[in-house]
Design an enzyme around this catalytic site. Sequence first.
Site, PDB file in Angstrom:
ATOM      1  N   LYS A 182     -69.522 -42.683 -14.914  1.00  0.00           N
ATOM      2  CA  LYS A 182     -70.035 -44.057 -14.756  1.00  0.00           C
ATOM      3  C   LYS A 182     -69.149 -44.847 -13.785  1.00  0.00           C
ATOM      4  CE  LYS A 182     -69.659 -44.960 -19.208  1.00  0.00           C
ATOM      5  NZ  LYS A 182     -69.147 -43.664 -19.733  1.00  0.00           N
ATOM      6  N   ARG A 185     -73.651 -50.594 -25.513  1.00  0.00           N
ATOM      7  CA  ARG A 185     -73.278 -49.334 -26.161  1.00  0.00           C
ATOM      8  C   ARG A 185     -73.830 -49.237 -27.570  1.00  0.00           C
ATOM      9  NH1 ARG A 185     -68.394 -48.120 -22.999  1.00  0.00           N
ATOM     10  NH2 ARG A 185     -67.463 -46.208 -23.738  1.00  0.00           N
ATOM     11  N   ARG A 198     -57.750 -36.298 -16.300  1.00  0.00           N
ATOM     12  CA  ARG A 198     -57.837 -37.462 -15.397  1.00  0.00           C
ATOM     13  C   ARG A 198     -56.546 -38.303 -15.398  1.00  0.00           C
ATOM     14  NH1 ARG A 198     -62.391 -41.713 -17.087  1.00  0.00           N
ATOM     15  NH2 ARG A 198     -61.217 -41.629 -19.006  1.00  0.00           N
ATOM     16  N   ARG A 203     -54.781 -42.838 -19.258  1.00  0.00           N
ATOM     17  CA  ARG A 203     -55.268 -43.756 -20.298  1.00  0.00           C
ATOM     18  C   ARG A 203     -54.835 -43.269 -21.673  1.00  0.00           C
ATOM     19  NH1 ARG A 203     -61.547 -44.934 -18.966  1.00  0.00           N
ATOM     20  NH2 ARG A 203     -61.676 -44.699 -21.211  1.00  0.00           N
ATOM     21  N   ARG A 257     -64.712 -40.554 -29.302  1.00  0.00           N
ATOM     22  CA  ARG A 257     -65.554 -41.280 -28.327  1.00  0.00           C
ATOM     23  C   ARG A 257     -66.909 -40.591 -28.167  1.00  0.00           C
ATOM     24  NH1 ARG A 257     -61.222 -41.308 -23.665  1.00  0.00           N
ATOM     25  NH2 ARG A 257     -62.942 -41.939 -22.303  1.00  0.00           N
TER      26      ARG A 257
HETATM   27  P1  AP5 Z   1     -65.307 -41.403 -14.694  1.00  0.00           P
HETATM   28  O1  AP5 Z   1     -66.095 -41.892 -13.540  1.00  0.00           O
HETATM   29  O2  AP5 Z   1     -63.993 -42.023 -14.978  1.00  0.00           O
HETATM   30  O3  AP5 Z   1     -66.244 -41.403 -16.007  1.00  0.00           O
HETATM   31  P2  AP5 Z   1     -66.676 -42.591 -16.988  1.00  0.00           P
HETATM   32  O4  AP5 Z   1     -68.078 -42.293 -17.386  1.00  0.00           O
HETATM   33  O5  AP5 Z   1     -66.374 -43.902 -16.367  1.00  0.00           O
HETATM   34  O6  AP5 Z   1     -65.717 -42.247 -18.189  1.00  0.00           O
HETATM   35  P3  AP5 Z   1     -64.864 -43.209 -19.131  1.00  0.00           P
HETATM   36  O7  AP5 Z   1     -63.862 -42.318 -19.811  1.00  0.00           O
HETATM   37  O8  AP5 Z   1     -64.376 -44.406 -18.413  1.00  0.00           O
HETATM   38  O9  AP5 Z   1     -65.991 -43.609 -20.150  1.00  0.00           O
HETATM   39  P4  AP5 Z   1     -65.872 -44.271 -21.516  1.00  0.00           P
HETATM   40  O10 AP5 Z   1     -67.260 -44.702 -21.705  1.00  0.00           O
HETATM   41  O11 AP5 Z   1     -65.321 -43.386 -22.588  1.00  0.00           O
HETATM   42  O12 AP5 Z   1     -64.748 -45.390 -21.322  1.00  0.00           O
HETATM   43  P5  AP5 Z   1     -64.787 -46.955 -21.166  1.00  0.00           P
HETATM   44  O13 AP5 Z   1     -63.671 -47.354 -20.295  1.00  0.00           O
HETATM   45  O14 AP5 Z   1     -66.161 -47.408 -20.829  1.00  0.00           O
HETATM   46  O15 AP5 Z   1     -65.136 -39.829 -14.520  1.00  0.00           O
HETATM   47  C1  AP5 Z   1     -64.341 -39.058 -15.427  1.00  0.00           C
HETATM   48  C2  AP5 Z   1     -63.590 -37.938 -14.677  1.00  0.00           C
HETATM   49  O16 AP5 Z   1     -64.541 -37.008 -14.179  1.00  0.00           O
HETATM   50  C3  AP5 Z   1     -62.801 -38.421 -13.451  1.00  0.00           C
HETATM   51  O17 AP5 Z   1     -61.645 -37.628 -13.354  1.00  0.00           O
HETATM   52  C4  AP5 Z   1     -63.749 -38.162 -12.279  1.00  0.00           C
HETATM   53  O18 AP5 Z   1     -63.063 -37.930 -11.068  1.00  0.00           O
HETATM   54  C5  AP5 Z   1     -64.480 -36.925 -12.747  1.00  0.00           C
HETATM   55  N1  AP5 Z   1     -65.873 -36.876 -12.284  1.00  0.00           N
HETATM   56  C6  AP5 Z   1     -66.779 -37.896 -12.233  1.00  0.00           C
HETATM   57  N2  AP5 Z   1     -67.967 -37.460 -11.793  1.00  0.00           N
HETATM   58  C7  AP5 Z   1     -67.825 -36.124 -11.575  1.00  0.00           C
HETATM   59  C8  AP5 Z   1     -68.721 -35.101 -11.116  1.00  0.00           C
HETATM   60  N3  AP5 Z   1     -70.002 -35.361 -10.803  1.00  0.00           N
HETATM   61  N4  AP5 Z   1     -68.233 -33.834 -11.023  1.00  0.00           N
HETATM   62  C9  AP5 Z   1     -66.922 -33.553 -11.337  1.00  0.00           C
HETATM   63  N5  AP5 Z   1     -66.027 -34.482 -11.768  1.00  0.00           N
HETATM   64  C10 AP5 Z   1     -66.485 -35.744 -11.888  1.00  0.00           C
HETATM   65  O19 AP5 Z   1     -64.496 -47.443 -22.653  1.00  0.00           O
HETATM   66  C11 AP5 Z   1     -63.228 -47.206 -23.240  1.00  0.00           C
HETATM   67  C12 AP5 Z   1     -63.202 -47.778 -24.650  1.00  0.00           C
HETATM   68  O20 AP5 Z   1     -63.408 -49.220 -24.582  1.00  0.00           O
HETATM   69  C13 AP5 Z   1     -64.300 -47.301 -25.606  1.00  0.00           C
HETATM   70  O21 AP5 Z   1     -63.950 -46.071 -26.215  1.00  0.00           O
HETATM   71  C14 AP5 Z   1     -64.372 -48.465 -26.593  1.00  0.00           C
HETATM   72  O22 AP5 Z   1     -63.302 -48.439 -27.490  1.00  0.00           O
HETATM   73  C15 AP5 Z   1     -64.187 -49.681 -25.687  1.00  0.00           C
HETATM   74  N6  AP5 Z   1     -65.459 -50.217 -25.165  1.00  0.00           N
HETATM   75  C16 AP5 Z   1     -65.832 -50.305 -23.846  1.00  0.00           C
HETATM   76  N7  AP5 Z   1     -67.056 -50.835 -23.741  1.00  0.00           N
HETATM   77  C17 AP5 Z   1     -67.469 -51.097 -25.008  1.00  0.00           C
HETATM   78  C18 AP5 Z   1     -68.677 -51.622 -25.559  1.00  0.00           C
HETATM   79  N8  AP5 Z   1     -69.703 -51.999 -24.755  1.00  0.00           N
HETATM   80  N9  AP5 Z   1     -68.775 -51.736 -26.911  1.00  0.00           N
HETATM   81  C19 AP5 Z   1     -67.748 -51.378 -27.714  1.00  0.00           C
HETATM   82  N10 AP5 Z   1     -66.583 -50.854 -27.265  1.00  0.00           N
HETATM   83  C20 AP5 Z   1     -66.447 -50.703 -25.926  1.00  0.00           C
HETATM   84 MG    MG Z   2     -65.097 -45.517 -16.868  1.00  0.00          MG
END
Ligand code: AP5
Ligand code: MG
Length: 216
Positions: free
Chosen positions: A13, A88, A127, A161, A172
């Site tokens: 994402k 979410r 990552r 992270r 997660r």
């Molecule tokens: P990356 O682009 O970083 O993936 P991402 O989908 O952004 O993954 P996140 O870990 O950020 O998602 P998340 O939803 O768990 O975390 P968030 O910060 O939203 O890619 C990942 C890796 O893969 C990278 O190394 C990249 O280079 C590689 N990659 C990407 N695309 C690729 C491809 N096509 N092929 C190969 N490699 C690839 O949330 C964190 C925490 O915040 C949650 O757990 C929760 O506690 C809280 N939170 C956030 N939003 C909410 C909400 N709305 N409600 C409640 N809690 C929330």
């Molecule tokens: Mg992200």
Amino acid sequence: MRLILLGPPGAGKGTQAQRLVDAYGIVQLSTGDMLRAAVAAGTVIGQQAKAVMEAGDLVSDDILVAMISERVNEDDCGRGFILDGFPRTLAQAEALEGMLAEKSLSLDAVIEMKVDDGLLIGRITGRYTCANCGVGYHDENLPPKVAGICDNCGRTDFTRRSDDNVAAVTTRLRAYHEQTAPLLPFYREKGSLKSVDGMADIDEVTRQIQSVLKMG
Ligand code: AP5
Ligand code: MG
């Protein structure tokens, strides 16, 4: 343009949102980044969210809905936005519907990024980012050209992270399947859900998203 990127942790994402920011000149609203900034700044919200995020659970709907409803009112959201990590839960999705209706706005698309769970753990636990400029790397898939030195700024400090470990990623993923996956039928019924293959390489995923957006 107003979009949601919907997908499990590690689906890409954040990676794709940054490319869409450049391509369409709209802002990325990553609730994960906003919460991490609040934790780093030690705000009240940050203090409430820290342990929940480290465990891999979801932060409360009240906090998230308040955070996003304030953010979408800021001037830079006028041309549109990409929601990365929000909504979410069904409660968040319904709150978002209300926020948009109040401003007579609608979503252009909800893009589902499909990736098998087996692939995600490796993507996330490998990552890391440059502590200085924030450029992202991966132990196996995307190491810096010279080991230990950032390609972009030449610095040597990197950071991971605190929720990018196997235990938190497992939680997660469970949170995604139990609380977020119900948004797929919710948006499918509204006719706004489009799916792309999140297991393709990064450029191909970008192409698929852009073609889905052109089709309208
Ligand atoms: P990356 O682009 O970083 O993936 P991402 O989908 O952004 O993954 P996140 O870990 O950020 O998602 P998340 O939803 O768990 O975390 P968030 O910060 O939203 O890619 C990942 C890796 O893969 C990278 O190394 C990249 O280079 C590689 N990659 C990407 N695309 C690729 C491809 N096509 N092929 C190969 N490699 C690839 O949330 C964190 C925490 O915040 C949650 O757990 C929760 O506690 C809280 N939170 C956030 N939003 C909410 C909400 N709305 N409600 C409640 N809690 C929330
Ligand atoms: Mg992200």
